[in-house]
Design an enzyme around this catalytic site. Structure first.
Site, PDB file in Angstrom:
ATOM      1  N   LYS A 117     -34.657 -45.014 -22.202  1.00 22.29           N
ATOM      2  CA  LYS A 117     -35.981 -45.464 -22.141  1.00 22.29           C
ATOM      3  C   LYS A 117     -36.813 -45.252 -23.712  1.00 22.29           C
ATOM      4  O   LYS A 117     -37.569 -46.104 -24.092  1.00 22.29           O
ATOM      5  CB  LYS A 117     -36.968 -44.795 -21.032  1.00 22.29           C
ATOM      6  CG  LYS A 117     -36.221 -44.406 -19.837  1.00 22.29           C
ATOM      7  CD  LYS A 117     -35.826 -45.879 -19.027  1.00 22.29           C
ATOM      8  CE  LYS A 117     -35.187 -45.775 -17.993  1.00 22.29           C
ATOM      9  NZ  LYS A 117     -34.396 -47.039 -17.612  1.00 22.29           N
ATOM     10  N   GLY A 165     -38.252 -43.031 -10.547  1.00 20.34           N
ATOM     11  CA  GLY A 165     -39.239 -42.354 -10.242  1.00 20.34           C
ATOM     12  C   GLY A 165     -38.917 -40.656 -10.794  1.00 20.34           C
ATOM     13  O   GLY A 165     -39.781 -39.592 -10.636  1.00 20.34           O
ATOM     14  N   GLU A 200     -45.881 -41.047 -22.307  1.00 21.15           N
ATOM     15  CA  GLU A 200     -46.729 -42.508 -22.413  1.00 21.15           C
ATOM     16  C   GLU A 200     -48.200 -42.227 -21.923  1.00 21.15           C
ATOM     17  O   GLU A 200     -48.253 -41.264 -20.926  1.00 21.15           O
ATOM     18  CB  GLU A 200     -46.018 -43.309 -21.662  1.00 21.15           C
ATOM     19  CG  GLU A 200     -44.927 -44.090 -22.480  1.00 21.15           C
ATOM     20  CD  GLU A 200     -44.410 -45.237 -21.456  1.00 21.15           C
ATOM     21  OE1 GLU A 200     -44.580 -45.366 -20.450  1.00 21.15           O
ATOM     22  OE2 GLU A 200     -43.393 -45.976 -22.009  1.00 21.15           O
ATOM     23  N   HIS A 208     -47.957 -53.160 -11.633  1.00 22.98           N
ATOM     24  CA  HIS A 208     -46.383 -53.094 -11.969  1.00 22.98           C
ATOM     25  C   HIS A 208     -46.082 -54.595 -11.818  1.00 22.98           C
ATOM     26  O   HIS A 208     -45.901 -54.985 -10.756  1.00 22.98           O
ATOM     27  CB  HIS A 208     -45.751 -52.140 -11.136  1.00 22.98           C
ATOM     28  CG  HIS A 208     -44.297 -51.980 -11.515  1.00 22.98           C
ATOM     29  ND1 HIS A 208     -43.754 -51.196 -11.986  1.00 22.98           N
ATOM     30  CD2 HIS A 208     -43.389 -53.012 -11.415  1.00 22.98           C
ATOM     31  CE1 HIS A 208     -42.434 -51.234 -12.152  1.00 22.98           C
ATOM     32  NE2 HIS A 208     -42.140 -52.245 -11.716  1.00 22.98           N
ATOM     33  N   LYS A 237     -41.017 -48.353  -4.702  1.00 25.71           N
ATOM     34  CA  LYS A 237     -41.721 -49.602  -4.386  1.00 25.71           C
ATOM     35  C   LYS A 237     -41.340 -49.590  -2.918  1.00 25.71           C
ATOM     36  O   LYS A 237     -40.596 -49.551  -2.364  1.00 25.71           O
ATOM     37  CB  LYS A 237     -40.991 -50.798  -5.211  1.00 25.71           C
ATOM     38  CG  LYS A 237     -40.975 -50.707  -6.705  1.00 25.71           C
ATOM     39  CD  LYS A 237     -40.207 -51.663  -7.365  1.00 25.71           C
ATOM     40  CE  LYS A 237     -39.910 -51.332  -8.666  1.00 25.71           C
ATOM     41  NZ  LYS A 237     -39.036 -52.326  -9.186  1.00 25.71           N
ATOM     42  N   GLU A 275     -39.637 -54.877 -16.929  1.00 24.81           N
ATOM     43  CA  GLU A 275     -40.756 -54.162 -16.051  1.00 24.81           C
ATOM     44  C   GLU A 275     -41.990 -53.981 -17.246  1.00 24.81           C
ATOM     45  O   GLU A 275     -41.650 -53.505 -18.263  1.00 24.81           O
ATOM     46  CB  GLU A 275     -40.422 -52.993 -15.404  1.00 24.81           C
ATOM     47  CG  GLU A 275     -39.443 -53.182 -14.375  1.00 24.81           C
ATOM     48  CD  GLU A 275     -39.213 -51.923 -13.408  1.00 24.81           C
ATOM     49  OE1 GLU A 275     -38.665 -52.165 -12.200  1.00 24.81           O
ATOM     50  OE2 GLU A 275     -39.433 -50.844 -13.917  1.00 24.81           O
ATOM     51  N   ARG A 293     -29.493 -54.655 -13.784  1.00 23.90           N
ATOM     52  CA  ARG A 293     -28.831 -54.770 -12.613  1.00 23.90           C
ATOM     53  C   ARG A 293     -29.509 -55.880 -11.610  1.00 23.90           C
ATOM     54  O   ARG A 293     -30.587 -56.284 -11.883  1.00 23.90           O
ATOM     55  CB  ARG A 293     -28.485 -53.445 -11.781  1.00 23.90           C
ATOM     56  CG  ARG A 293     -30.033 -52.712 -11.618  1.00 23.90           C
ATOM     57  CD  ARG A 293     -29.856 -51.549 -11.089  1.00 23.90           C
ATOM     58  NE  ARG A 293     -31.012 -50.543 -10.863  1.00 23.90           N
ATOM     59  CZ  ARG A 293     -32.297 -50.948 -10.181  1.00 23.90           C
ATOM     60  NH1 ARG A 293     -32.243 -52.012  -9.792  1.00 23.90           N
ATOM     61  NH2 ARG A 293     -33.234 -50.213 -10.498  1.00 23.90           N
TER      62      ARG A 293
END
Length: 456
Positions: A117, A165, A200, A208, A237, A275, A293
């Protein structure tokens, strides 16, 4: 097409979904199944089933050697990883290449780049795409507090190798950040084998929004519009829709362009999702991460575009060109997806494995159900609790919401507890019906439902 036999390295509804795409393309299917999945619906549908190990995912669906051996032993020429398990494993993609198998997904180096990330953030910044104020790796709670005070609280601790998450913790002050640090590092280490964390800035009432990308080996990168995935529980989600409601045209267009720019910058190949965190009031968006993916929620995009994304994955993997130009991608109507899980929402969403005794699914115009379940199916304790995805499509959002309410009301499952009662409550709330969604909304709805709806 240059492919003929596909090994499906996954289970559940996504295995069924991939088999159906293969059938439409005239491709043979081999299902790689664990011992407990040998009698499931995808096992009955596949042309052939190969047992890759015991129920434990570590010894079956996460075992690269077993999957490659199954593909070679059955004469498969490609491997589709689905989502979860090894779908974002650069090592599986490399192993496929080493043994002459086509990996239905991006190149290993792309998976590896976007799987980190921090590297993904750096790439976005080089592309001129906004990212949230954040940090480089923080090695201790004390360093995290120092960096957080520069960024400004609240902040989110995130795992550099993360996803789903895991390893994510929100902290509103230094004491909370110090308290969360060890737990976040432990989660990250257990899930990814890498406990690198970074920070962050946390935006409490953001949206989102993600963009579906298709990219071929001939330099074409297309976006298939956006999805709103703001309704999440513990960063998972629950309800998704396409296109995202209540976005201005200018903001939506800027997000689409950012996604295409980032994908093109790395010569991305196959399907992927970028995202973004969106502050609607400020008309600003920030890159979060890229999933290399197929996404669980891809059907809502298929519903509004008419494009079968899984079939396109195979065409791209076979070296074919995408069949559209960007201006030929149109969006018709509105689609909503609810994830139906074997969880008892009245008991803090406790998993509820067991035998399904009644499975009466809704059907009709504009209703789609992606599932592997049926009456008599034994939901195992070993894997995630997803039973299926209920997708509706309407001429506009109001019709889609009404159709989802009717479909959920008609959905009857007995023998195990499911999330259906909670989903019925969510789609009936004024906030959802008006499209006033954000990433904290579901927390409040859960508290309301547990105080009101759960008694019903």
């Amino acid at each position: 097409m240059g492919l003929s036999r596909i090994l499906i390295a996954n289970r559940g509804e996504i295995a069924v979904r991939i088999i159906r795409a293969c059938r439409a393309l005239g491709l043979e299917t081999v299902l790689a199944a664990s011992e407990v999945d040998r009698e499931t619906l995808p096992a009955r549908m596949a042309d052939r089933v190969v047992c890759i190990g015991p129920a434990s995912a570590e010894r079956s669906y996460l075992n690269i050697g077993a999957i490659v051996a199954a593909a070679l032993g059955t004469g498969a020429d490609a491997v589709h990883p689905g989502y979860g398990f090894l779908a974002e494993s650069a090592e599986l993609a490399e192993a496929c290449a080493e043994y002459g198998l086509v990996f239905v997904g991006p190149r290993p180096e792309q998976i590896r780049l976007m799987g980190n990330k921090l590297e993904a953030r750096r790439l976005a910044e080089r592309c001129g795409i906004p990212v949230l104020p954040g940090s480089e790796p923080v090695r201790s709670a004390q360093e995290a507090v120092r960096r957080a005070e520069e960024i400004g609280f609240p902040v989110m601790l995130k795992a550099a190798a993360g996803g789903g998450g895991r390893g994510m913790k929100v902290a509103y002050d230094p004491q909370e950040l110090e308290a969360h640090f060890a737990a976040a590092a432990g989660e990250a280490r257990a899930a990814f084998g890498d406990d690198t964390l970074y920070l962050e800035r946390y935006v409490p009432h953001a949206r989102h929004v993600e963009v579906q990308i298709l990219a071929d080996a001939h330099g074409t990168v297309l976006h298939l519009g956006d999805r709103d995935c703001s309704l999440q529980r513990r960063h998972q989600k629950v309800v998704e829709e396409a296109l995202a409601p209540n976005l201005s045209d200018s903001l939506r267009s800027a997000i689409w362009q950012a996604a295409v720019t980032l994908a093109r910058s790395m010569g991305y190949l196959n399907a992927g999702t970028l995202e973004f965190l969106v502050d609607v009031e400020a008309e600003r968006f920030y890159f979060l991460e890229m999933n290399t993916r197929i996404q669980v929620e891809h059907p809502v995009t298929e519903a509004v575009t008419g494009i079968d994304i899984v079939q396109e994955q195979f065409r791209i993997a076979a070296g074919e060109k995408l069949r559209w130009r960007q201006e030929e991608i149109w969006f018709a109507g509105h689609a909503i997806e609810c994830r139906v899980t074997a969880e008892d929402a009245k008991e803090a969403f406790r998993p509820s494995p067991g035998r399904i005794t009644v499975w009466n699914a809704p059907a009709g115009p504009g209703i789609r159900l992606d599932t592997h379940c049926f009456a008599g199916y034994e939901v195992p304790v070993y894997y995630d609790s997803l039973l299926g995805k209920l997708i509706v499509h309407g001429r506009d959002r109001a019709e889609a919401v009404q159709r989802m309410r009717q479909a959920l009301d008609a959905f009857r499952v007995e023998g195990i507890a499911t999330s259906l009662p909670f989903l019925r409550f969510v789609v009936s709330t004024p906030e959802f019906q008006e499209g006033k969604v954000h990433t904290r909304l579901l927390e409040g709805l859960i508290r309301r439902w547990q105080g009101v709806g759960a008694r019903g």
